[in-house]
Design a protein around this motif. Structure first.
Motif, PDB file in Angstrom:
ATOM      1  N   UNK A  10      21.310 -96.381  47.747  1.00 22.69           N
ATOM      2  CA  UNK A  10      22.287 -97.398  48.139  1.00 22.69           C
ATOM      3  C   UNK A  10      21.966 -98.735  47.477  1.00 22.69           C
ATOM      4  N   UNK A  11      20.682 -99.121  47.513  1.00 24.58           N
ATOM      5  CA  UNK A  11      20.251-100.365  46.876  1.00 24.58           C
ATOM      6  C   UNK A  11      20.418-100.280  45.357  1.00 24.58           C
ATOM      7  N   UNK A  12      20.167 -99.087  44.798  1.00 24.88           N
ATOM      8  CA  UNK A  12      20.304 -98.910  43.350  1.00 24.88           C
ATOM      9  C   UNK A  12      21.748 -99.112  42.918  1.00 24.88           C
ATOM     10  N   UNK A  13      22.672 -98.593  43.729  1.00 27.02           N
ATOM     11  CA  UNK A  13      24.092 -98.762  43.416  1.00 27.02           C
ATOM     12  C   UNK A  13      24.495-100.240  43.491  1.00 27.02           C
ATOM     13  N   UNK A  14      23.988-100.930  44.520  1.00 24.24           N
ATOM     14  CA  UNK A  14      24.283-102.349  44.674  1.00 24.24           C
ATOM     15  C   UNK A  14      23.732-103.132  43.481  1.00 24.24           C
ATOM     16  N   UNK A  15      22.517-102.776  43.056  1.00 31.12           N
ATOM     17  CA  UNK A  15      21.884-103.452  41.925  1.00 31.12           C
ATOM     18  C   UNK A  15      22.708-103.255  40.651  1.00 31.12           C
ATOM     19  N   UNK A  16      23.216-102.042  40.472  1.00 36.31           N
ATOM     20  CA  UNK A  16      24.039-101.745  39.307  1.00 36.31           C
ATOM     21  C   UNK A  16      25.244-102.692  39.254  1.00 36.31           C
ATOM     22  N   UNK A  17      25.831-102.934  40.426  1.00 38.95           N
ATOM     23  CA  UNK A  17      26.966-103.844  40.501  1.00 38.95           C
ATOM     24  C   UNK A  17      26.586-105.272  40.154  1.00 38.95           C
ATOM     25  N   UNK A  18      25.378-105.669  40.558  1.00 44.02           N
ATOM     26  CA  UNK A  18      24.922-107.042  40.332  1.00 44.02           C
ATOM     27  C   UNK A  18      24.648-107.307  38.848  1.00 44.02           C
ATOM     28  N   UNK A  19      24.011-106.362  38.168  1.00 42.59           N
ATOM     29  CA  UNK A  19      23.613-106.612  36.764  1.00 42.59           C
ATOM     30  C   UNK A  19      24.744-106.329  35.776  1.00 42.59           C
ATOM     31  N   UNK A  20      25.826-105.726  36.241  1.00 47.34           N
ATOM     32  CA  UNK A  20      26.958-105.421  35.385  1.00 47.34           C
ATOM     33  C   UNK A  20      27.443-106.672  34.624  1.00 47.34           C
ATOM     34  N   UNK A  21      27.809-106.600  33.340  1.00 46.41           N
ATOM     35  CA  UNK A  21      27.940-105.371  32.553  1.00 46.41           C
ATOM     36  C   UNK A  21      26.649-104.904  31.888  1.00 46.41           C
ATOM     37  N   UNK A  22      25.537-105.549  32.182  1.00 43.98           N
ATOM     38  CA  UNK A  22      24.270-105.137  31.587  1.00 43.98           C
ATOM     39  C   UNK A  22      23.604-104.102  32.478  1.00 43.98           C
ATOM     40  N   UNK A  23      23.163-103.005  31.875  1.00 44.95           N
ATOM     41  CA  UNK A  23      22.469-102.003  32.674  1.00 44.95           C
ATOM     42  C   UNK A  23      20.987-102.281  32.713  1.00 44.95           C
ATOM     43  N   UNK A  24      20.247-101.502  33.480  1.00 50.95           N
ATOM     44  CA  UNK A  24      18.790-101.592  33.444  1.00 50.95           C
ATOM     45  C   UNK A  24      18.300-100.948  32.152  1.00 50.95           C
ATOM     46  N   UNK A  25      17.162-101.425  31.625  1.00 55.18           N
ATOM     47  CA  UNK A  25      16.601-100.850  30.410  1.00 55.18           C
ATOM     48  C   UNK A  25      15.707 -99.657  30.718  1.00 55.18           C
ATOM     49  N   UNK A  26      14.923 -99.786  31.783  1.00 53.03           N
ATOM     50  CA  UNK A  26      13.962 -98.725  32.090  1.00 53.03           C
ATOM     51  C   UNK A  26      13.565 -98.830  33.566  1.00 53.03           C
ATOM     52  N   UNK A  27      13.309 -97.686  34.162  1.00 54.65           N
ATOM     53  CA  UNK A  27      12.798 -97.638  35.538  1.00 54.65           C
ATOM     54  C   UNK A  27      11.464 -96.910  35.483  1.00 54.65           C
ATOM     55  N   UNK A  28      10.416 -97.582  35.939  1.00 54.49           N
ATOM     56  CA  UNK A  28       9.078 -97.015  35.856  1.00 54.49           C
ATOM     57  C   UNK A  28       8.599 -96.606  37.234  1.00 54.49           C
ATOM     58  N   UNK A  29       8.218 -95.343  37.360  1.00 53.92           N
ATOM     59  CA  UNK A  29       7.632 -94.862  38.600  1.00 53.92           C
ATOM     60  C   UNK A  29       6.138 -94.632  38.373  1.00 53.92           C
ATOM     61  N   UNK A  30       5.316 -95.428  39.052  1.00 51.63           N
ATOM     62  CA  UNK A  30       3.866 -95.253  38.936  1.00 51.63           C
ATOM     63  C   UNK A  30       3.437 -94.161  39.907  1.00 51.63           C
ATOM     64  N   UNK A  31       2.914 -93.086  39.350  1.00 54.58           N
ATOM     65  CA  UNK A  31       2.524 -91.956  40.187  1.00 54.58           C
ATOM     66  C   UNK A  31       1.059 -92.056  40.582  1.00 54.58           C
ATOM     67  N   UNK A  32       0.812 -92.099  41.876  1.00 55.29           N
ATOM     68  CA  UNK A  32      -0.551 -92.153  42.402  1.00 55.29           C
ATOM     69  C   UNK A  32      -0.648 -91.118  43.520  1.00 55.29           C
ATOM     70  N   UNK A  33      -1.665 -90.246  43.471  1.00 49.49           N
ATOM     71  CA  UNK A  33      -1.798 -89.234  44.519  1.00 49.49           C
ATOM     72  C   UNK A  33      -1.908 -89.886  45.905  1.00 49.49           C
ATOM     73  N   UNK A  34      -1.317 -89.238  46.895  1.00 52.27           N
ATOM     74  CA  UNK A  34      -1.299 -89.768  48.253  1.00 52.27           C
ATOM     75  C   UNK A  34      -2.692 -90.140  48.751  1.00 52.27           C
ATOM     76  N   UNK A  35      -3.667 -89.285  48.422  1.00 52.36           N
ATOM     77  CA  UNK A  35      -5.028 -89.546  48.912  1.00 52.36           C
ATOM     78  C   UNK A  35      -5.560 -90.872  48.386  1.00 52.36           C
ATOM     79  N   UNK A  36      -5.193 -91.192  47.136  1.00 57.92           N
ATOM     80  CA  UNK A  36      -5.663 -92.437  46.529  1.00 57.92           C
ATOM     81  C   UNK A  36      -4.923 -93.646  47.111  1.00 57.92           C
ATOM     82  N   UNK A  37      -3.636 -93.517  47.332  1.00 55.24           N
ATOM     83  CA  UNK A  37      -2.861 -94.594  47.960  1.00 55.24           C
ATOM     84  C   UNK A  37      -3.459 -94.893  49.325  1.00 55.24           C
ATOM     85  N   UNK A  38      -3.746 -93.824  50.037  1.00 51.96           N
ATOM     86  CA  UNK A  38      -4.327 -93.912  51.365  1.00 51.96           C
ATOM     87  C   UNK A  38      -5.632 -94.715  51.310  1.00 51.96           C
ATOM     88  N   UNK A  39      -6.476 -94.363  50.332  1.00 50.52           N
ATOM     89  CA  UNK A  39      -7.775 -95.013  50.206  1.00 50.52           C
ATOM     90  C   UNK A  39      -7.591 -96.505  49.894  1.00 50.52           C
TER      91      UNK A  39
END
Ligand SMILES: [Zn+2]
Length: 141
Positions: A10-39
């Motif tokens: 829902x927030x992503x769709x709203x963001x798309x409307x806000x940045x229009x007509x420019x799109x996002x360039x890249x979306x980065x997902x930092x992957x960290x194992x749950x055990x490490x996040x926990x620590x």
């Protein structure tokens, strides 16, 4: 650059409307194992007065007294293991569809978020460089 946002499709769709007509360039997902996040979260400590961050591995210089303002440095109530687990479950629930949403738009870069801050930064910069090269060559990322 947006950090930690959007969190839902829902927030992503709203963001798309806000940045229009420019799109996002890249979306980065930092992957960290749950055990490490926990620590990482379970070792976090924070100043009650100014919000400065510490950890059990990097405490304030004097007896859990904030180096910045002299306030008391404590563990936040939502940083207990139980609360962290609840937050992580909620995060997974909300974020999994969001990752699919960006993947379908060819914007998602999944990056290994473990290791030193320098190592993670190098990976992020590498992903951005790759995206830039692809944009320059007129390819869709
Ligand atoms: Zn403080």
């Amino acid at each position: 650059m947006l950090d930690g946002c959007p969190r839902t499709t829902g927030q992503a769709e709203a963001l798309e409307g806000i940045v229009e007509p420019f799109g996002l360039d890249i979306v980065i997902n930092l992957q960290v194992p749950t055990s490490l996040v926990m620590k990482r979260l379970a070792s976090r400590r924070v100043c009650v007065d100014c919000g400065a961050n510490y950890s059990t591995a990097a405490p304030p210089l004097v007896n859990w007294t904030c180096d910045v303002c002299g306030g008391e440095v404590v563990q936040r109530q939502d940083d207990t293991e139980e609360a962290i687990e609840r937050r992580l479950n909620l995060y997974e629930e909300e974020t999994a569809p969001l990752l699919d949403w960006y993947k379908a738009r060819n914007l998602l870069a999944e990056i290994n978020g473990t290791g030193s801050p320098d190592a993670v930064t190098r990976r992020v910069v590498g992903a951005i460089d790759t995206m830039r090269r692809q944009l320059k060559e007129g390819m869709t990322p």
